[in-house]
Design a protein around this motif. Structure first.
Motif, PDB file in Angstrom:
ATOM      1  N   UNK A  83      -9.874 -11.774  13.049  1.00 53.18           N
ATOM      2  CA  UNK A  83      -9.255 -11.069  11.927  1.00 53.18           C
ATOM      3  C   UNK A  83      -8.030 -10.290  12.399  1.00 53.18           C
ATOM      4  N   UNK A  84      -8.115  -9.667  13.568  1.00 59.21           N
ATOM      5  CA  UNK A  84      -6.962  -8.919  14.089  1.00 59.21           C
ATOM      6  C   UNK A  84      -5.749  -9.832  14.268  1.00 59.21           C
ATOM      7  N   UNK A  85      -5.984 -11.005  14.836  1.00 57.70           N
ATOM      8  CA  UNK A  85      -4.885 -11.950  15.058  1.00 57.70           C
ATOM      9  C   UNK A  85      -4.351 -12.485  13.730  1.00 57.70           C
ATOM     10  N   UNK A  86      -5.263 -12.803  12.813  1.00 65.00           N
ATOM     11  CA  UNK A  86      -4.875 -13.310  11.491  1.00 65.00           C
ATOM     12  C   UNK A  86      -4.018 -12.286  10.758  1.00 65.00           C
ATOM     13  N   UNK A  87      -4.456 -11.033  10.766  1.00 69.56           N
ATOM     14  CA  UNK A  87      -3.745  -9.972  10.052  1.00 69.56           C
ATOM     15  C   UNK A  87      -2.376  -9.720  10.684  1.00 69.56           C
ATOM     16  N   UNK A  88      -2.326  -9.680  12.017  1.00 69.82           N
ATOM     17  CA  UNK A  88      -1.055  -9.439  12.714  1.00 69.82           C
ATOM     18  C   UNK A  88      -0.029 -10.526  12.381  1.00 69.82           C
ATOM     19  N   UNK A  89      -0.439 -11.775  12.446  1.00 67.05           N
ATOM     20  CA  UNK A  89       0.474 -12.880  12.147  1.00 67.05           C
ATOM     21  C   UNK A  89       0.905 -12.878  10.684  1.00 67.05           C
ATOM     22  N   UNK A  90      -0.030 -12.562   9.795  1.00 67.37           N
ATOM     23  CA  UNK A  90       0.256 -12.525   8.354  1.00 67.37           C
ATOM     24  C   UNK A  90       1.341 -11.486   8.057  1.00 67.37           C
ATOM     25  N   UNK A  91       1.210 -10.310   8.640  1.00 65.15           N
ATOM     26  CA  UNK A  91       2.181  -9.234   8.406  1.00 65.15           C
ATOM     27  C   UNK A  91       3.549  -9.599   8.978  1.00 65.15           C
ATOM     28  N   UNK A  92       3.555 -10.106  10.210  1.00 67.29           N
ATOM     29  CA  UNK A  92       4.819 -10.422  10.872  1.00 67.29           C
ATOM     30  C   UNK A  92       5.549 -11.572  10.187  1.00 67.29           C
ATOM     31  N   UNK A  93       4.821 -12.641   9.900  1.00 60.72           N
ATOM     32  CA  UNK A  93       5.451 -13.838   9.325  1.00 60.72           C
ATOM     33  C   UNK A  93       5.983 -13.601   7.915  1.00 60.72           C
ATOM     34  N   UNK A 121       0.808  -1.224   0.000  1.00 57.96           N
ATOM     35  CA  UNK A 121       0.000   0.000   0.000  1.00 57.96           C
ATOM     36  C   UNK A 121       0.841   1.274   0.000  1.00 57.96           C
ATOM     37  N   UNK A 122       2.076   1.217   0.474  1.00 63.02           N
ATOM     38  CA  UNK A 122       2.902   2.425   0.521  1.00 63.02           C
ATOM     39  C   UNK A 122       3.683   2.642  -0.760  1.00 63.02           C
ATOM     40  N   UNK A 123       3.431   1.816  -1.756  1.00 61.43           N
ATOM     41  CA  UNK A 123       4.059   1.972  -3.063  1.00 61.43           C
ATOM     42  C   UNK A 123       2.993   2.412  -4.062  1.00 61.43           C
ATOM     43  N   UNK A 124       3.275   3.481  -4.801  1.00 59.75           N
ATOM     44  CA  UNK A 124       2.323   3.930  -5.812  1.00 59.75           C
ATOM     45  C   UNK A 124       1.298   4.884  -5.234  1.00 59.75           C
ATOM     46  N   UNK A 125       1.688   6.137  -5.036  1.00 63.53           N
ATOM     47  CA  UNK A 125       0.835   7.155  -4.421  1.00 63.53           C
ATOM     48  C   UNK A 125      -0.458   7.333  -5.211  1.00 63.53           C
ATOM     49  N   UNK A 158       6.618  -4.772   5.115  1.00 67.84           N
ATOM     50  CA  UNK A 158       6.923  -3.432   5.596  1.00 67.84           C
ATOM     51  C   UNK A 158       6.114  -2.356   4.887  1.00 67.84           C
ATOM     52  N   UNK A 159       5.448  -2.678   3.795  1.00 70.07           N
ATOM     53  CA  UNK A 159       4.618  -1.709   3.065  1.00 70.07           C
ATOM     54  C   UNK A 159       3.134  -1.949   3.294  1.00 70.07           C
ATOM     55  N   UNK A 160       2.795  -2.750   4.283  1.00 72.13           N
ATOM     56  CA  UNK A 160       1.406  -3.176   4.500  1.00 72.13           C
ATOM     57  C   UNK A 160       0.548  -2.060   5.103  1.00 72.13           C
ATOM     58  N   UNK A 161      -0.741  -2.052   4.734  1.00 71.91           N
ATOM     59  CA  UNK A 161      -1.732  -1.179   5.343  1.00 71.91           C
ATOM     60  C   UNK A 161      -2.806  -2.053   5.981  1.00 71.91           C
ATOM     61  N   UNK A 162      -3.318  -1.665   7.136  1.00 70.95           N
ATOM     62  CA  UNK A 162      -4.318  -2.491   7.804  1.00 70.95           C
ATOM     63  C   UNK A 162      -5.634  -2.496   7.032  1.00 70.95           C
ATOM     64  N   UNK A 163      -6.374  -3.581   7.171  1.00 71.93           N
ATOM     65  CA  UNK A 163      -7.696  -3.694   6.557  1.00 71.93           C
ATOM     66  C   UNK A 163      -8.608  -2.585   7.073  1.00 71.93           C
ATOM     67  N   UNK A 164      -8.480  -2.277   8.355  1.00 69.61           N
ATOM     68  CA  UNK A 164      -9.306  -1.233   8.967  1.00 69.61           C
ATOM     69  C   UNK A 164      -9.122   0.102   8.230  1.00 69.61           C
TER      70      UNK A 164
END
Length: 362
Positions: A144-154, A32-36, A158-164
């Motif tokens: 979903x919070x736990x799923x998203x947190x683990x997905x990003x960490x694992x 998400x942080x690539x391509x303004x 570094x360019x991820x944006x939260x679903x929220x």
């Protein structure tokens, strides 16, 4: 944690889609942080098209000896990009998979949030005869919070944006395009979408009242979104609930509810409510994050065969007490009952929602 940079993001996308089915939005959100000014859905689509071209070139250049090794990634990229599968796997049906992160529901969630928020803003603007300043919020389920947190960490994203954030931003754009721009500096209310219940509720600056309620009649809903025969319509008040039971379940235990009216007791349309205390923003946020960790239901059912694990009430009528995490868990356990369900009552529960007055030091 493995990091990556912009010059190898396609390799990272290939790696992700080798392991997870991801819709366009959820894949795009990984970058998400690539391509303004690009939407995540656009990012995801562009990345998938690039990968399809890359794979097709590898095949045509005879750089893939075993085509079966790319079948999983083709399934995970999705049906909209299945042309390459149709060419190289002519005798096999395409395997449709749901998105690992949003269960392929994120576009539906955005549209639902937008429609409900737009309806609410129109109603509030008409009632108050002025434009309502608002901000948006999204309440994710614990899962979903736990799923998203683990997905990003694992995966070292570094360019991820939260679903929220994606949901709030895209819905805010739609509302602004319809004349209801968010008022971030000095909002009157926060409009929050609950992913668990698919309901919206508002948090305002003014004080609200915490009650506990019982539902003594069946099929009387809480929210007017679902039925005109609702508590909300009956008392003409805005309601906020952290959790509840389906309308066919009587609630004999005390469940929390937040209202914008102040009465010692309220009894109407099958509901009985008892005032606990005035609350404000901090308390509201805590209450809305609570839920039972255990629920106990009383099941009444009819069976023509003797039921040794239940109490016989009358002739072929039996009663059984079942403990469950939630109503979905209860439904799975009801499959073991050899008979026809007559009624379901929630009789007790355990969790942070109990004794809220003490927990909040009210």
């Amino acid at each position: 944690m493995k990091n990556y940079s912009a010059d190898n993001f396609l390799d990272k996308a290939y790696d992700l889609l080798s392991k997870y089915p991801l819709c366009d939005s959820c894949l795009g959100r990984c970058f998400a942080r690539l391509g303004y000014k690009l939407e995540n859905k656009e990012r995801g689509k562009a990345i998938k098209i690039s990968l399809i071209l890359y794979l097709d070139k590898k095949i045509k250049d005879h750089q893939l000896e075993d085509l079966s090794q790319i079948k999983d990634i083709l399934y995970n990229i999705g049906k909209d990009y299945s042309g390459i599968h149709e060419i190289y796997f002519t005798s096999e049906e395409f395997q449709q998979r749901t998105c690992y992160l949003c269960n392929s529901e994120i576009e539906e969630i955005k549209e639902d949030f937008y429609k409900k928020a737009l309806t609410l803003l129109k109603k509030l603007s008409e009632e108050n005869k002025k434009e309502i300043k608002y901000v948006l919020g999204v309440k994710l389920s614990d899962q979903i919070k736990e799923l998203e947190k683990n997905f990003v960490f694992e995966n070292g994203l570094i360019y991820y944006e939260s679903m929220r954030n994606e949901i709030k931003r895209e819905v805010g754009k739609q509302l602004a395009n319809n004349g209801y721009s968010p008022g971030i500096d000095n909002p009157d209310i926060e409009i929050v979408y609950d992913l668990d219940t698919k309901n919206i509720y508002t948090i305002s600056k003014k004080t609200r009242i915490l009650y506990v309620y019982n539902r003594l009649s069946r099929r009387v809903t809480l929210s007017s979104w679902y039925s005109d025969n609702s508590l909300e319509n009956s008392i003409n008040a805005q309601i906020m609930i952290p959790f509840t039971e389906p309308s066919e379940v009587r609630i004999l235990d005390e469940y929390p509810i937040i209202l914008d009216i102040d009465k010692e007791k309220i009894q109407t349309k099958g509901y009985f409510m008892k005032k606990i205390h005035e609350i404000s923003g901090r308390e509201i946020s805590f209450i809305m994050s609570t839920k039972p960790i255990k629920r106990t239901y009383k099941i009444l059912y009819y069976s023509e065969t003797e039921q040794k694990d239940s109490e016989r009430i009358y002739n072929n009528i039996y009663q059984k007490i079942i403990n469950a995490e939630n109503f979905e868990d209860l439904k799975n356990k009801l499959k073991d009952i050899n008979g026809e369900i007559i009624s379901i009552d929630l009789i007790s529960s355990e969790g942070k929602h109990k004794n809220l007055e003490t927990k909040l030091n009210l």
